[in-house]
Design an enzyme around this catalytic site. Structure first.
Site, PDB file in Angstrom:
ATOM      1  N   GLY A  35       0.801  -1.233   0.000  1.00 36.03           N
ATOM      2  CA  GLY A  35       0.000   0.000   0.000  1.00 36.03           C
ATOM      3  C   GLY A  35       0.827   1.273   0.000  1.00 36.03           C
ATOM      4  O   GLY A  35       0.286   2.368  -0.139  1.00 36.03           O
ATOM      5  N   HIS A 127     -12.493  26.959   2.343  1.00 37.01           N
ATOM      6  CA  HIS A 127     -13.615  27.064   3.282  1.00 37.01           C
ATOM      7  C   HIS A 127     -13.147  27.799   4.541  1.00 37.01           C
ATOM      8  O   HIS A 127     -12.755  27.185   5.532  1.00 37.01           O
ATOM      9  CB  HIS A 127     -14.169  25.682   3.642  1.00 37.01           C
ATOM     10  N   ASP A 170     -25.919  29.364   4.346  1.00 42.14           N
ATOM     11  CA  ASP A 170     -25.496  29.530   5.738  1.00 42.14           C
ATOM     12  C   ASP A 170     -24.578  30.748   5.838  1.00 42.14           C
ATOM     13  O   ASP A 170     -24.176  31.332   4.821  1.00 42.14           O
ATOM     14  CB  ASP A 170     -24.812  28.260   6.283  1.00 42.14           C
ATOM     15  N   LYS A 193     -28.439  27.636   8.786  1.00 37.90           N
ATOM     16  CA  LYS A 193     -28.323  26.176   8.668  1.00 37.90           C
ATOM     17  C   LYS A 193     -27.890  25.579   9.993  1.00 37.90           C
ATOM     18  O   LYS A 193     -26.976  26.081  10.635  1.00 37.90           O
ATOM     19  CB  LYS A 193     -27.296  25.832   7.584  1.00 37.90           C
ATOM     20  N   ARG A 195     -26.557  21.886  11.258  1.00 36.62           N
ATOM     21  CA  ARG A 195     -26.193  20.516  10.857  1.00 36.62           C
ATOM     22  C   ARG A 195     -26.205  19.632  12.091  1.00 36.62           C
ATOM     23  O   ARG A 195     -25.498  19.903  13.055  1.00 36.62           O
ATOM     24  CB  ARG A 195     -24.802  20.521  10.218  1.00 36.62           C
ATOM     25  N   THR A 224     -22.434  15.967   0.314  1.00 31.92           N
ATOM     26  CA  THR A 224     -23.528  14.973   0.336  1.00 31.92           C
ATOM     27  C   THR A 224     -24.741  15.482  -0.438  1.00 31.92           C
ATOM     28  O   THR A 224     -25.653  14.723  -0.728  1.00 31.92           O
ATOM     29  CB  THR A 224     -23.989  14.699   1.769  1.00 31.92           C
ATOM     30  N   GLY A 226     -26.863  17.462   0.860  1.00 35.91           N
ATOM     31  CA  GLY A 226     -27.907  17.748   1.857  1.00 35.91           C
ATOM     32  C   GLY A 226     -28.249  19.228   1.938  1.00 35.91           C
ATOM     33  O   GLY A 226     -29.426  19.612   1.955  1.00 35.91           O
TER      34      GLY A 226
HETATM   35  C1  R5P Z   1     -20.238  23.923   4.821  1.00 35.62           C
HETATM   36  O1  R5P Z   1     -20.631  24.770   5.575  1.00 35.62           O
HETATM   37  C2  R5P Z   1     -20.033  24.136   3.366  1.00 35.62           C
HETATM   38  O2  R5P Z   1     -19.988  25.491   3.052  1.00 35.62           O
HETATM   39  C3  R5P Z   1     -21.091  23.439   2.525  1.00 35.62           C
HETATM   40  O3  R5P Z   1     -22.345  24.052   2.745  1.00 35.62           O
HETATM   41  C4  R5P Z   1     -21.173  22.003   2.900  1.00 35.62           C
HETATM   42  O4  R5P Z   1     -19.902  21.426   2.922  1.00 35.62           O
HETATM   43  C5  R5P Z   1     -22.077  21.252   1.947  1.00 35.62           C
HETATM   44  O5  R5P Z   1     -22.096  19.944   2.358  1.00 35.62           O
HETATM   45  P1  R5P Z   1     -23.265  18.969   1.991  1.00 35.62           P
HETATM   46  O6  R5P Z   1     -23.377  18.924   0.499  1.00 35.62           O
HETATM   47  O7  R5P Z   1     -22.804  17.659   2.567  1.00 35.62           O
HETATM   48  O8  R5P Z   1     -24.501  19.461   2.673  1.00 35.62           O
END
Ligand code: R5P
Length: 295
Positions: A35, A127, A170, A193, A195, A224, A226
């Protein structure tokens, strides 16, 4: 100047080299039976400034290791300097120890990048949420490049936008929404938002009537799906005619397309920081410009 396109950004690295009219230095890589990774450059780079272009998705740990090995190989092959170009830099969301005992992943990642002799760092739409700038993570000069202006221009040229409004899902996305709103000469609003798990987000978007308006939904990452699915559902309920998502890094983790498909989103535009089927805008021009300025 020479560009080494890492495995996470092969095409983009080559595109940047082409646009700068400089050579690429390719490499052989393989895994040993146990690996471990092997990397060998296909040539020397005596006296050259070498830019290693590496996106860190889908295998952030492995691709970081590859970056480190390429940087070391370049210095071993005579490079005068190694610049780290990260169209997508992973791990930035863990920018704090949220719970006792957690690691500060973003700092660890940055330290590893510096530890192999990187003298400058370039990141597209990092980010940055609780951190004010990349300088908090890196001791070497670190440049924050944004794809938002180009995506906004793309949207403006390709969709006949009707009474557009920009929405950030967010608080941290407000920095990107602001850029898009500036290009479109539109207003922007920021949703709330919460989470509660890797796959579960709750978004509060109330009080705005979007009847007959086109919404530009702006975020840095779709992982994801979401966030995108949840906010789009709310935007459509609030009367939005179309929801056009502008997202720099299209990771589309497993199940994302399915999650997004029922939400009613009309268009998803992403860049080529992470190649995917929605990579419509190339970040090569902004990376070229940043490298030209830095050299
Ligand atoms: C997090 O705050 C980022 O700005 C994105 O909103 C987040 O990573 C999106 O992730 P997902 O598609 O899993 O909701």
């Amino acid at each position: 100047v020479i560009i080494i396109p890492g495995s996470g950004a092969t095409k983009l690295g080559r595109d940047i080299a082409l646009s700068m009219n400089v050579k690429t230095l390719e490499f052989d890589t393989r895994k040993f039976p146990d690996g471990e990774r092997y990397v060998r450059l296909n040539g020397r780079c005596d006296g050259d400034i070498v830019s290693v272009v590496q996106s860190t998705y889908k295998d952030p740990d492995g691709l970081l290791m590859e970056y480190c090995m390429l940087a070391d190989a370049a210095l071993g092959a005579g490079a005068s300097e190694v610049l780290g170009v990260f169209p997508y830099l992973a791990y930035l969301r863990q920018d704090q120890r949220f719970k006792d005992g957690e690691t500060l992943s973003s700092k660890v990642f940055a330290q590893l990048i510096e530890s192999v002799g990187t003298t400058k760092v370039f990141v597209v739409d990092p980010h940055l949420h609780r951190l004010s700038s990349l300088d908090v993570l890196f001791n070497v000069p670190a440049f924050n490049l944004s794809a938002m202006f180009m995506m906004a221009e793309y949207a403006s040229k390709n969709f006949h936008l009707n009474d557009p409004i920009v929405v950030a899902p967010d608080e941290e996305a407000s920095q990107w929404a602001n850029k898009v709103a500036t290009v479109l000469k539109a207003g922007y609003v920021v949703a709330k938002k919460v989470r509660s798990g890797d796959l579960t987000v709750e978004i509060d978007f109330s009080g705005s009537n979007l009847e007959g308006r086109d919404v530009l939904l702006v975020d840095d990452i779709v992982s994801t799906g979401g966030t995108l699915a949840s906010i789009t559902t709310k935007l459509k309920k609030a009367g939005a005619t179309r929801v056009i998502a502008l997202v720099t890094h299209g990771l589309f983790a497993s199940g994302a397309y399915e999650r997004i498909s029922g939400s009613g989103v009309d268009h998803i535009i992403t860049t080529d920081t992470v190649p995917n089927e929605r990579s419509i805008v190339s970040v090569a021009p902004i990376i070229k410009e940043a490298l030209d300025d830095a050299l």
